[in-house]
Design an enzyme around this catalytic site. Structure first.
Site, PDB file in Angstrom:
ATOM      1  N   SER A 133      39.642  33.618  44.346  1.00 33.43           N
ATOM      2  CA  SER A 133      40.478  32.985  45.368  1.00 33.43           C
ATOM      3  C   SER A 133      39.548  32.202  46.270  1.00 33.43           C
ATOM      4  O   SER A 133      38.343  32.483  46.320  1.00 33.43           O
ATOM      5  CB  SER A 133      41.163  34.074  46.195  1.00 33.43           C
ATOM      6  OG  SER A 133      41.760  33.527  47.339  1.00 33.43           O
ATOM      7  N   TYR A 146      40.860  42.328  50.975  1.00 35.71           N
ATOM      8  CA  TYR A 146      41.115  41.307  49.951  1.00 35.71           C
ATOM      9  C   TYR A 146      39.889  40.395  49.835  1.00 35.71           C
ATOM     10  O   TYR A 146      39.399  40.130  48.742  1.00 35.71           O
ATOM     11  CB  TYR A 146      42.372  40.505  50.315  1.00 35.71           C
ATOM     12  CG  TYR A 146      42.770  39.493  49.259  1.00 35.71           C
ATOM     13  CD1 TYR A 146      43.183  39.907  47.993  1.00 35.71           C
ATOM     14  CD2 TYR A 146      42.739  38.121  49.516  1.00 35.71           C
ATOM     15  CE1 TYR A 146      43.553  38.988  47.014  1.00 35.71           C
ATOM     16  CE2 TYR A 146      43.113  37.191  48.545  1.00 35.71           C
ATOM     17  CZ  TYR A 146      43.516  37.635  47.298  1.00 35.71           C
ATOM     18  OH  TYR A 146      43.870  36.721  46.330  1.00 35.71           O
TER      19      TYR A 146
HETATM   20  N1  LIG Z   1      49.243  32.895  44.550  1.00 38.79           N
HETATM   21  C1  LIG Z   1      48.214  32.583  45.286  1.00 38.79           C
HETATM   22  O1  LIG Z   1      48.343  31.841  46.268  1.00 38.79           O
HETATM   23  C2  LIG Z   1      46.841  33.092  44.909  1.00 38.79           C
HETATM   24  C3  LIG Z   1      45.742  32.482  45.538  1.00 38.79           C
HETATM   25  C4  LIG Z   1      44.466  32.906  45.210  1.00 38.79           C
HETATM   26  C5  LIG Z   1      44.280  33.900  44.271  1.00 38.79           C
HETATM   27  N2  LIG Z   1      45.356  34.497  43.691  1.00 38.79           N
HETATM   28  C6  LIG Z   1      45.080  35.542  42.683  1.00 38.79           C
HETATM   29  O2  LIG Z   1      45.744  35.209  41.482  1.00 38.79           O
HETATM   30  C7  LIG Z   1      45.983  36.396  40.731  1.00 38.79           C
HETATM   31  C8  LIG Z   1      47.415  36.384  40.228  1.00 38.79           C
HETATM   32  O3  LIG Z   1      48.295  36.398  41.335  1.00 38.79           O
HETATM   33  P1  LIG Z   1      49.667  35.579  41.378  1.00 38.79           P
HETATM   34  O4  LIG Z   1      49.565  34.609  42.471  1.00 38.79           O
HETATM   35  O5  LIG Z   1      50.049  35.131  40.038  1.00 38.79           O
HETATM   36  O6  LIG Z   1      50.639  36.739  41.919  1.00 38.79           O
HETATM   37  P2  LIG Z   1      51.778  37.597  41.213  1.00 38.79           P
HETATM   38  O7  LIG Z   1      52.852  36.713  40.725  1.00 38.79           O
HETATM   39  O8  LIG Z   1      52.112  38.665  42.212  1.00 38.79           O
HETATM   40  O9  LIG Z   1      51.036  38.246  39.957  1.00 38.79           O
HETATM   41  C9  LIG Z   1      50.160  39.322  40.071  1.00 38.79           C
HETATM   42  C10 LIG Z   1      50.137  40.066  38.751  1.00 38.79           C
HETATM   43  O10 LIG Z   1      49.166  41.121  38.858  1.00 38.79           O
HETATM   44  C11 LIG Z   1      49.762  42.281  38.322  1.00 38.79           C
HETATM   45  N3  LIG Z   1      49.133  43.514  38.783  1.00 38.79           N
HETATM   46  C12 LIG Z   1      49.004  43.996  40.042  1.00 38.79           C
HETATM   47  N4  LIG Z   1      48.366  45.191  40.014  1.00 38.79           N
HETATM   48  C13 LIG Z   1      48.096  45.469  38.704  1.00 38.79           C
HETATM   49  C14 LIG Z   1      47.466  46.535  38.018  1.00 38.79           C
HETATM   50  N5  LIG Z   1      46.994  47.626  38.660  1.00 38.79           N
HETATM   51  N6  LIG Z   1      47.343  46.457  36.660  1.00 38.79           N
HETATM   52  C15 LIG Z   1      47.830  45.393  35.975  1.00 38.79           C
HETATM   53  N7  LIG Z   1      48.461  44.364  36.577  1.00 38.79           N
HETATM   54  C16 LIG Z   1      48.592  44.401  37.916  1.00 38.79           C
HETATM   55  C17 LIG Z   1      51.219  42.186  38.725  1.00 38.79           C
HETATM   56  O11 LIG Z   1      51.970  43.073  37.914  1.00 38.79           O
HETATM   57  P3  LIG Z   1      53.254  43.914  38.399  1.00 38.79           P
HETATM   58  O12 LIG Z   1      54.437  43.037  38.081  1.00 38.79           O
HETATM   59  O13 LIG Z   1      53.194  45.148  37.573  1.00 38.79           O
HETATM   60  O14 LIG Z   1      53.087  44.173  39.860  1.00 38.79           O
HETATM   61  C18 LIG Z   1      51.464  40.719  38.408  1.00 38.79           C
HETATM   62  O15 LIG Z   1      51.702  40.542  37.036  1.00 38.79           O
HETATM   63  C19 LIG Z   1      45.626  37.565  41.649  1.00 38.79           C
HETATM   64  O16 LIG Z   1      44.359  38.057  41.292  1.00 38.79           O
HETATM   65  C20 LIG Z   1      45.586  36.929  43.035  1.00 38.79           C
HETATM   66  O17 LIG Z   1      44.704  37.594  43.908  1.00 38.79           O
HETATM   67  C21 LIG Z   1      46.637  34.130  43.997  1.00 38.79           C
END
Ligand SMILES: NC(=O)c1ccc[n+]([C@@H]2O[C@H](COP(=O)([O-])OP(=O)(O)OC[C@H]3O[C@@H](n4cnc5c(N)ncnc54)[C@H](OP(=O)(O)O)[C@@H]3O)[C@@H](O)[C@H]2O)c1
Length: 278
Positions: A133, A146
């Site tokens: 991130s 985080y």
């Molecule tokens: N969206 C943003 O603005 C943003 C910005 C920077 C970085 N990120 C990073 O991008 C990545 C993906 O996030 P996203 O934005 O796509 O959010 P998201 O839609 O909430 O997706 C997160 C995914 O991680 C899974 N997860 C959480 N805990 C887990 C565990 N213990 N084991 C396996 N899976 C798990 C969730 O599964 P469940 O459905 O089971 O909860 C979900 O599939 C993350 O690492 C986040 O920190 C996001």
């Protein structure tokens, strides 16, 4: 047999879009998630294995990797995407909350890499892409855990570039800015160890945070999450730098943080709506 990608956290957001993109490009896809029984969109796609993996559970990581190799014969790319954001006062985070954030965002990545490396070493090739991130480049108020997890994955990845090179394994990070996925909804506030003297600060912070969640971040707004999936695919298939910012905000903010003073930088972010508690 074609190339195989294994992705963590494919139930939503970047993970799901990335699984779909690799599939459209003819890859074998191992789409891992905590609750595969709930999945409807990825199930039944050709050359796609939807299987259980909780990145905090070593045995489930081992099982998923074993199934992937049994079915497709190799793991050419690992995308460590699973993660969530925990915020709030560090002092109020319970042991359980600390362990969950670090256990998912950092140890989850370490566990998965450790389990996939024997297979990649055997193949003498592989690419590991860790989703960090912009929060892995500068600290933000109230996001200490985080930030710690994402800074740590950047450090881990940079170190591993050297360690893995001689085995033919490449490691990269993709560092997004703000994108509309389930991320904001899944975000937690750590308050398992509440301190009454922090009540008013915490309430103010929570008000700011919910205000922030209602509006797109200024001045860039939310990016389209598909561009993150595209960047992950590019990192898997082309020469790119080790660290890859994605999103106008991530690119500009990482540069600004380098060249502005901390005070100037954060005043700018506060004006743009970054939550604070005073
Ligand atoms: N969206 C943003 O603005 C943003 C910005 C920077 C970085 N990120 C990073 O991008 C990545 C993906 O996030 P996203 O934005 O796509 O959010 P998201 O839609 O909430 O997706 C997160 C995914 O991680 C899974 N997860 C959480 N805990 C887990 C565990 N213990 N084991 C396996 N899976 C798990 C969730 O599964 P469940 O459905 O089971 O909860 C979900 O599939 C993350 O690492 C986040 O920190 C996001």
């Amino acid at each position: 047999m074609g190339k195989t990608v294994l992705i963590t956290g494919t139930s939503s957001g970047f993970g799901k879009l990335t699984a779909q993109l690799f599939h459209q490009n003819g890859w074998n896809v191992v789409a891992t998630m905590r609750s595969p029984q709930m999945e409807t969109e990825l199930v039944g796609l050709k050359n796609t294995l939807v299987t259980k993996m909780d990145v905090t559970d070593k045995q489930s990581i081992k099982n998923a990797i074993e199934k992937a190799v049994d079915k497709f014969g190799s793991i050419d790319v690992l995308v460590n995407n699973a993660g969530y954001g925990a915020s709030g006062f560090l002092e109020e985070a319970s042991v359980k909350e600390v362990n969950k954030q670090i256990g998912t965002n950092l140890l989850g990545v370490i566990n998965t890499i450790q389990e996939v490396l024997p297979q990649m070493r055997k193949q003498k090739s592989g690419t590991i892409i860790n989703i960090t991130s912009v929060a892995g480049t500068f600290g933000m108020p109230m996001f200490s855990l985080y930030n710690a997890s994402k800074f740590a994955v950047e450090g881990l990845s940079e170190s591993l570039t050297f360690e893995l090179k001689e085995f033919g394994i490449t490691i990269k990070t993709v560092a997004p800015g703000a994108f509309r996925t389930n991320f904001m909804d899944a975000m937690s506030i750590n308050e398992g160890n509440k301190k009454s003297e922090l009540n008013s600060f915490r309430d103010q912070y929570k008000d700011h945070l919910s205000e922030m969640a209602m509006k797109p971040p200024k001045p860039f707004g939310y990016g389209n999450p598909q561009v993150v999936a595209n960047k992950i695919y590019e990192c898997a298939t082309q020469q790119t730098p080790t660290k890859n910012f994605i999103g106008k905000d991530a690119k500009s903010l990482s540069l600004m943080r380098k060249f502005m003073s901390k005070k100037q930088f954060f005043n700018m972010l506060y004006k743009a709506g970054l939550p604070k508690y005073n």
